[in-house]
Write an enzyme that holds these catalytic residues in place. Structure first.
Site, mmCIF file in Angstrom:
data_model
loop_
_atom_site.group_PDB
_atom_site.id
_atom_site.type_symbol
_atom_site.label_atom_id
_atom_site.label_comp_id
_atom_site.label_asym_id
_atom_site.label_seq_id
_atom_site.Cartn_x
_atom_site.Cartn_y
_atom_site.Cartn_z
ATOM 1 N N ASP A 97 0.586 -1.049 -0.071
ATOM 2 C CA ASP A 97 0.181 0.082 -0.060
ATOM 3 C C ASP A 97 0.724 1.073 -0.113
ATOM 4 O O ASP A 97 2.040 1.160 0.268
ATOM 5 C CB ASP A 97 -1.249 0.205 1.559
ATOM 6 C CG ASP A 97 -2.040 0.996 0.414
ATOM 7 O OD1 ASP A 97 -2.277 2.004 0.354
ATOM 8 O OD2 ASP A 97 -2.789 1.246 1.693
ATOM 9 N N ASP A 98 0.691 2.259 -0.130
ATOM 10 C CA ASP A 98 1.279 3.833 -0.136
ATOM 11 C C ASP A 98 1.636 4.126 1.107
ATOM 12 O O ASP A 98 2.154 4.342 1.410
ATOM 13 C CB ASP A 98 -0.180 4.544 -0.982
ATOM 14 C CG ASP A 98 -0.530 5.405 -0.440
ATOM 15 O OD1 ASP A 98 -1.820 4.433 -0.300
ATOM 16 O OD2 ASP A 98 -1.347 5.785 -1.021
ATOM 17 N N ASP A 155 -2.124 4.380 8.126
ATOM 18 C CA ASP A 155 -2.477 5.538 9.141
ATOM 19 C C ASP A 155 -2.087 5.034 10.268
ATOM 20 O O ASP A 155 -1.541 4.918 10.784
ATOM 21 C CB ASP A 155 -3.667 6.203 7.903
ATOM 22 C CG ASP A 155 -4.009 7.971 8.634
ATOM 23 O OD1 ASP A 155 -3.066 7.792 10.302
ATOM 24 O OD2 ASP A 155 -4.280 8.671 7.426
#
Length: 169
Positions: free
Chosen positions: A102-103, A106
């Protein structure tokens, strides 16, 4: 409604994102032999393509989860498309040999959902925030929890004011 996390902006250019994604591939190259990549859409699509190219991985699958519903706040998680069972069952039915990309991690909530699908997979992101760090195995850059990352696909070409306010005089 304004998001306080957007007060600390971290704009990422295409060049920077490509460099950081290649750095992720470099780190992953010494971790294991990968049979497949599962990218978390949509943010994971670009780094997964770069990592797949760099590591010579041909099997790329998606898991589609929506968590940011209005581009500034996280909401409930919706699994739109789960991981294809053929990829889950590649080795042991639990994701061994699978690299999840994933980028950004969070809060880690999205990663937690995917970990339940692929408990033995290796989880990697380009960027990580402190709360989400325990949910990933490999990442490149950590940013503070109150920073909003502006990815290149979210930005247009326009003037950006400097951080310091100009004084009159």
């Amino acid at each position: 409604m304004e998001n306080p996390a957007q007060d600390k902006a971290f704009p990422v250019s295409w060049d920077m994102f490509h460099r950081d994604s290649r750095a992720l591939a470099w780190r992953l190259s010494s971790v294991g032999e990968w049979k497949a990549i599962v990218c978390i859409t949509r943010g994971g699509l670009v780094p997964a393509g770069i990592v797949a190219r760099e590591l010579g991985i041909r099997t790329i699958e998606t898991v589609c989860i929506a968590s940011y519903h209005d581009y500034d706040t996280q909401g409930r998680l919706d699994v739109i498309k789960p991981v294809d069972p053929k990829v889950v069952d590649l080795d042991d039915g639990e994701g061994s040999g699978v690299l999840v990309i994933d980028d950004l991690v969070d809060t880690g909530k999205t990663m937690k959902v995917v970990r339940e699908m692929l408990p033995k997979a290796h989880f990697a992101t380009v960027y990580a925030k402190p709360v989400g760090v325990p949910m990933v195995d490999t990442f490149v850059t950590e940013v503070s929890q109150d920073t909003w990352i502006y990815f290149p696909w979210d930005m247009g070409w326009q003037f950006q004011p400097p951080l310091a306010k100009e004084t009159a005089g």
